[in-house]
Scaffold this motif. Sequence first.
Motif, PDB file in Angstrom:
ATOM      1  N   SER A 112       0.826  -1.195   0.000  1.00 26.92           N
ATOM      2  CA  SER A 112       0.000   0.000   0.000  1.00 26.92           C
ATOM      3  C   SER A 112       0.865   1.250   0.000  1.00 26.92           C
ATOM      4  N   THR A 119      -3.066   3.489   6.132  1.00 22.65           N
ATOM      5  CA  THR A 119      -4.107   2.559   6.543  1.00 22.65           C
ATOM      6  C   THR A 119      -4.941   3.244   7.617  1.00 22.65           C
ATOM      7  N   ALA A 142      -7.654  -4.631   6.747  1.00 18.62           N
ATOM      8  CA  ALA A 142      -7.121  -3.275   6.746  1.00 18.62           C
ATOM      9  C   ALA A 142      -8.001  -2.412   5.859  1.00 18.62           C
ATOM     10  N   VAL A 192      -7.946   0.808   3.657  1.00 22.09           N
ATOM     11  CA  VAL A 192      -7.054   1.738   2.984  1.00 22.09           C
ATOM     12  C   VAL A 192      -7.923   2.590   2.069  1.00 22.09           C
TER      13      VAL A 192
END
Length: 114
Positions: free
Chosen positions: A26, A30, A96, A98
């Motif tokens: 990523s 996050t 997670a 994002v």
Amino acid sequence: VQLQASGGGLVQPGGSLRLSCAASGSRFSTKAMGWYRQAPGKQRELVARITSGRDTNYADSVQGRFTISRDIVKNTMYLQMNSLKSEDTAVYYCNAVVGTVVYWGQGTLVTVSS
């Protein structure tokens, strides 16, 4: 974003385990990460969640026994599980958030049994 959960296994009642969830891929912050679990025949449920600001919340059933944490440098989330009970037996998944997308790891099995 790829999430790799690990640390599950067989433990006796009253024992401890620490789960890890390593995140990669990523370029964005996050917003939050969490642990969920799914026992056989039951729906997936939230176990614990931690935000980017390190605010945490827990399911009532694990409050006081489990601790969620994050290592920003390692991009890894942990779940320290103490005083485990047979009813904690489940596949544990990490996720997670994002941006507006939710990513899931593959799950790790925790079995609490004597």
